[in-house]
Scaffold this motif. Sequence first.
Motif, mmCIF file in Angstrom:
data_model
loop_
_atom_site.group_PDB
_atom_site.id
_atom_site.type_symbol
_atom_site.label_atom_id
_atom_site.label_comp_id
_atom_site.label_asym_id
_atom_site.label_seq_id
_atom_site.Cartn_x
_atom_site.Cartn_y
_atom_site.Cartn_z
ATOM 1 N N PRO A 268 0.844 -1.300 0.185
ATOM 2 C CA PRO A 268 0.103 -0.075 0.029
ATOM 3 C C PRO A 268 0.932 1.265 0.040
ATOM 4 O O PRO A 268 1.878 1.372 0.736
ATOM 5 N N LEU A 269 0.620 2.186 -0.951
ATOM 6 C CA LEU A 269 1.231 3.481 -1.091
ATOM 7 C C LEU A 269 0.582 4.561 -0.601
ATOM 8 O O LEU A 269 -0.664 4.707 -0.674
ATOM 9 N N VAL A 270 1.282 5.421 0.474
ATOM 10 C CA VAL A 270 0.550 6.732 0.817
ATOM 11 C C VAL A 270 1.241 7.712 0.399
ATOM 12 O O VAL A 270 2.616 7.922 0.278
ATOM 13 N N ALA A 271 0.338 8.805 -0.156
ATOM 14 C CA ALA A 271 0.782 10.100 -0.231
ATOM 15 C C ALA A 271 0.723 11.000 0.791
ATOM 16 O O ALA A 271 -0.222 10.887 1.442
ATOM 17 N N TYR A 272 1.765 11.746 1.188
ATOM 18 C CA TYR A 272 1.541 12.722 2.192
ATOM 19 C C TYR A 272 1.475 14.243 1.515
ATOM 20 O O TYR A 272 2.447 14.854 0.909
ATOM 21 N N ASN A 273 0.135 14.500 1.560
ATOM 22 C CA ASN A 273 -0.282 16.000 0.828
ATOM 23 C C ASN A 273 0.153 17.045 1.997
ATOM 24 O O ASN A 273 -0.354 17.262 2.809
ATOM 25 N N VAL A 274 1.324 17.774 2.020
ATOM 26 C CA VAL A 274 2.027 18.143 2.973
ATOM 27 C C VAL A 274 1.424 19.677 3.349
ATOM 28 O O VAL A 274 0.731 20.154 2.467
ATOM 29 N N SER A 275 2.050 20.275 4.493
ATOM 30 C CA SER A 275 1.465 21.459 4.953
ATOM 31 C C SER A 275 1.655 22.775 4.060
ATOM 32 O O SER A 275 0.649 23.555 3.767
ATOM 33 N N GLY A 276 2.704 22.718 3.254
ATOM 34 C CA GLY A 276 3.175 23.670 2.220
ATOM 35 C C GLY A 276 2.033 23.696 1.079
ATOM 36 O O GLY A 276 1.465 24.786 0.419
ATOM 37 N N GLU A 277 1.477 22.378 0.684
ATOM 38 C CA GLU A 277 0.649 22.248 -0.359
ATOM 39 C C GLU A 277 -0.680 22.622 0.254
ATOM 40 O O GLU A 277 -1.625 23.304 -0.545
ATOM 41 N N TYR A 278 -1.107 22.668 1.390
ATOM 42 C CA TYR A 278 -2.092 22.850 2.032
ATOM 43 C C TYR A 278 -2.404 24.429 2.048
ATOM 44 O O TYR A 278 -3.452 24.989 1.351
ATOM 45 N N SER A 279 -1.253 25.099 2.657
ATOM 46 C CA SER A 279 -1.402 26.355 2.977
ATOM 47 C C SER A 279 -1.312 27.289 1.599
ATOM 48 O O SER A 279 -2.035 28.567 1.505
ATOM 49 N N MET A 280 -0.513 26.813 0.395
ATOM 50 C CA MET A 280 -0.710 27.856 -0.670
ATOM 51 C C MET A 280 -2.130 27.757 -1.219
ATOM 52 O O MET A 280 -2.594 28.833 -1.645
#
Length: 325
Positions: A268-280
């Motif tokens: 199973p592969l997990v993507a981490y949609n990180v904080s900078g991607e969120y804040s932008m």
Amino acid sequence: MNHLQFKRHRRLRRTDNMRALVRETHLHKDDLIYPIFVLEQEDMKNEVPSMPGVHQVSLNYLTEEMNELTSLGIRSVIVFGVPSEKDELGSEAYNREGIVQQAIRQIKKEVPELTVIADTCLCQYTDHGHCGIVRDGDIANDESLELITKTAVTQAEAGADIIAPSNMMDGFVAAIRAGLDEAGYSQIPVMSYAVKYASAFYGPFRDAAHSSPQFGDRKAYQMDPANRLEAIREAESDVEEGADFLIVKPALAYLDIMREVKDRFPLPLVAYNVSGEYSMIKAASANGWVNEREIVLEKLTSMKRAGADLIITYFAKDAAKWISE
């Protein structure tokens, strides 16, 4: 025009129902993992300045937060601790009464249906902000593994369903797997941050977790963003050492890496949609420059399309609502 021969691809795009009928990639609530930041102080719920809508919460607000997640259909959380005290060895990380351990016990007691993933690292707990023990200005790899393993075992003792080591020390999966097995937790899986780049997208997270390095940077143990083959080597090592899940972090700028990892390894592969991607996106949306809902769902779908089975994302609450509509 009848004599022209060409394919009419638009036939399958004519209506909403037609597009839904042939859609190849689907985003589900079960794909979403929500990160939670737990404070050691009492009676606090602080919005992270650089991450609108994301809060640091004390234990007395934790159950309210978890109940909201379950009401939205979100079934998994990853827990990060924000301790009140730090030292050079990050001893609060492996304290059986540390903030993450307390949070895990509370969640499993009060909202037992949630899957609780424990972030396993030292950086939030060290006074220097690095992910291991510092010796003569360098990170001592093997010495750090001992403390990271102790941390994982105390998290499993507290009731964590999954251990997620994020420190990027060489051999961290092998050390944690051996430590968990020896302590009687052979059933607990390891969700390895197998491919973790030294990225500029982490800034808001460090605001939330109070984990910025006090000197230097993490480029000596996190990966160079320019490297592709190195990611395959890192993932391969973790698979050989016993990882049960593989994380690629960050997600959006590394969709190509996700696809390669997924094509090569049957985990199973997990993507981490990180904080900078969120804040932008939050900043652009606040200025009216983008449609937040549409761009978030497009972005999360791109991660699924690139091979992700699961997505760690600060957008999980909003995404769960949008998926339901």
